[in-house]
Design an enzyme around this catalytic site. Structure first.
Site, PDB file in Angstrom:
ATOM      1  N   ASP A  40      40.145  34.846  51.329  1.00  0.00           N
ATOM      2  CA  ASP A  40      40.869  33.938  52.217  1.00  0.00           C
ATOM      3  C   ASP A  40      41.373  32.770  51.365  1.00  0.00           C
ATOM      4  OD1 ASP A  40      41.713  32.724  54.643  1.00  0.00           O
ATOM      5  OD2 ASP A  40      39.966  31.434  54.569  1.00  0.00           O
ATOM      6  N   THR A  71      47.332  31.927  54.389  1.00  0.00           N
ATOM      7  CA  THR A  71      47.014  30.838  53.456  1.00  0.00           C
ATOM      8  C   THR A  71      47.291  31.228  52.013  1.00  0.00           C
ATOM      9  OG1 THR A  71      44.758  31.636  53.665  1.00  0.00           O
ATOM     10  CG2 THR A  71      45.308  29.657  54.861  1.00  0.00           C
ATOM     11  N   THR A  72      47.100  32.515  51.688  1.00  0.00           N
ATOM     12  CA  THR A  72      47.355  32.947  50.299  1.00  0.00           C
ATOM     13  C   THR A  72      48.854  32.963  50.048  1.00  0.00           C
ATOM     14  OG1 THR A  72      45.483  34.411  50.656  1.00  0.00           O
ATOM     15  CG2 THR A  72      46.658  34.649  48.597  1.00  0.00           C
ATOM     16  N   ASP A 119      40.577  34.462  61.134  1.00  0.00           N
ATOM     17  CA  ASP A 119      42.018  34.638  60.890  1.00  0.00           C
ATOM     18  C   ASP A 119      42.658  35.481  62.001  1.00  0.00           C
ATOM     19  OD1 ASP A 119      41.733  33.216  58.652  1.00  0.00           O
ATOM     20  OD2 ASP A 119      42.520  34.688  57.251  1.00  0.00           O
TER      21      ASP A 119
END
Length: 502
Positions: A35, A68-69, A366
């Site tokens: 994550d 987020t990545t 998520d």
């Protein structure tokens, strides 16, 4: 350079075949995750610009919960490409302006290619498919179908579909080490990590009236500092009788109100415990404030701060309350189900060890966020880099109509957008540049924005067939945030540390 190196670290974690990172904290704790926000939070980035990247992933996490990545990879690519323009002698602010223009074109393009996903409480399939996309790059990838269903059911149980909003506080994700991942289940109620206060109390209750107390089972203490002098046996007896009378009165009040289960925020003495046991009144002590609030919402009970206020109308109702044990450990948990105002649910996770458990919790978080975003706005675009390639093509087309230096910046923005599909192809073991150019060529020729990188090697590039979706909200947020952070970094020309001018 700092921002680029942070982005490079995260690049390999992107996509369904992305790798996980193992992070060691200063005190030796090990976390395994892919994550983006978690990795950056634990990386302890020293560099000031690197810290901006950490903030970037955090804001994506807080706003959207997923992607987020990708947002860090995109920002890193934008900066990397900006470097070439700076070497050509372009002014940083002109680059930033070009990026802004390109970002506008890209978000408009997302609106043009998005599709609406209609779902209802009975037809959850669209939501489940989108959650499966999120989970495919996580530890729970092999169980993405059941896990996605659990998340969607949880979100729909607490969703307010008229207001199009979901209160995530009502979904708790609890976990216990042990069991297998498949044992994860959705509890339509609340799980509390506590057990009945007395070992001889019944372990299972059906159709009970619940009293929720925030006052301790003990005699009142004066607020000021106090001292009791006892110099005779009679005085001691009197004190003990007074205490006993208090306890008896308290327990009697609970009994008189009609309560069949007492849940208390504080602890109570052994004497009170004994009396409760004696009067057949099961009780749970030391229940945390958050759980107390959730219980009150679910059972419809009022939280009672004083014994004098207890009355039958303040009680809640629960269909079943049972204590559950796990394996050979002494750990017990209480599962409270069958609540009339079911507005709180718990996802109860099992996993082989603590690291797996924590990672499953993060993955489910998520997926829950993605489901919530779809309830808010049910527009989606297709994943696998399809949306990015389509935006890149739109930006390139728009760049040709722009005269001036911004033309270069917009072209660069289009190149940077392709970093995401490139990284996806690379992480999936495909030849990155060939895969990307093949898909891009087809998108241009067929005008089909659903073609992306075939990461799972299923033999088709059409993301509609592969069921790979992302929310438009999440994608737009990625573009906005990455562009803003780049603009901010490009405007910096010097880093001044306190020690430099001492």
């Amino acid at each position: 350079m700092a921002a680029k190196s942070v982005a490079r670290t995260l690049r390999s974690s992107l996509g369904p075949k992305g790798m996980d990172k193992m992070l060691q904290s200063p005190d030796g704790d090990v976390t395994i995750t892919n994550d983006g926000a978690t990795i950056l939070e634990m990386m302890e980035v020293e560099n000031q610009i690197g810290k901006l990247m950490v903030e970037l992933s955090k804001s994506q996490d807080h706003e959207i919960g997923d992607g987020t990545t990708g947002v860090v990879v995109l920002a890193g690519a934008l900066l990397e490409h900006a470097e070439a323009l700076l070497d050509m002698g372009m002014h940083p602010l002109r680059i930033a302006e070009g990026y802004e223009m390109a970002c506008k074109v890209a978000t408009d393009n997302l609106d043009a290619i998005k599709t609406r996903f209609d779902f209802s409480k009975d037809d959850m399939e669209p939501l489940v498919k989108t959650c499966m996309t999120t989970l495919s790059s996580k530890v729970v990838g092999r169980l993405k179908r059941p896990m996605a269903e659990i998340c969607v059911k949880a979100v729909l149980a607490v969703a307010d579909l008229e207001r199009r909003d979901v209160n995530l506080d009502l979904i708790k994700v609890e976990g216990k080490v042990g069991g297998k991942m498949e044992d994860t289940r959705l509890v339509e109620g609340i799980v509390i990590d506590k057990e009945f206060s007395h070992p001889q109390m019944p372990k299972e209750l059906k159709d009970v009236k619940v009293a929720i107390l925030t006052c301790p089972f003990e005699p009142p203490k004066p607020k000021t500092k106090h001292k009791v002098d006892i110099d005779t046996v009679e005085k001691f007896e009197a004190l003990r009788d007074a205490e006993k009378a208090y306890f008896t009165d308290m327990v009697q009040r609970c009994k008189d109100s009609g309560a069949e289960l007492v849940i208390c925020q504080w602890g109570f003495d052994d004497e009170a415990n004994h009396l409760l046991m004696h009067k057949n009144l099961p009780a749970v002590r030391w229940v945390g404030g958050v759980e107390i609030e959730l219980l009150a919402m679910a059972t419809g009970a009022r939280i009672v701060p004083r014994f004098q206020d207890l009355s039958p109308d303040k009680l809640g109702f629960a269909g079943s309350v049972k204590e559950v044990g796990f394996g050979t450990t002494k750990d017990k948990m209480m599962v409270i189900e069958g609540c009339p105002h079911l507005k709180a649910v718990t996802i109860f996770v099992r996993g082989g060890n603590r690291m797996v458990l924590d990672e499953i919790k993060r993955s489910l978080h998520d997926a829950i966020c993605v489901a919530r975003n779809l309830v808010r706005d049910n527009a989606i675009v297709y994943g696998g880099g399809a949306a990015e390639i389509s935006c890149a093509l739109a930006v390139e087309e728009a760049a040709d109509k722009v005269t001036g230096v911004e033309h270069y910046a917009m072209r660069t923005f289009a190149d940077a957008l392709q970093a995401v599909p490139l990284a996806l192809a690379e992480n999936s073991g495909l030849p990155p540049i060939e895969s990307l150019t093949a898909v891009k060529k087809r998108q241009l020729e067929e005008k089909n924005p659903y073609l992306g990188i075939d990461c799972n090697d299923t033999g088709t590039n059409d993301m509609r067939e592969q069921n790979v979706f992302e929310t438009v909200m999440g994608k737009k947020q990625q573009l906005f945030l990455a562009t803003q952070v780049c603009k901010m970094i490009l405007k910096i020309d010097d880093v001044i540390k306190p020690s430099d001018y001492a």
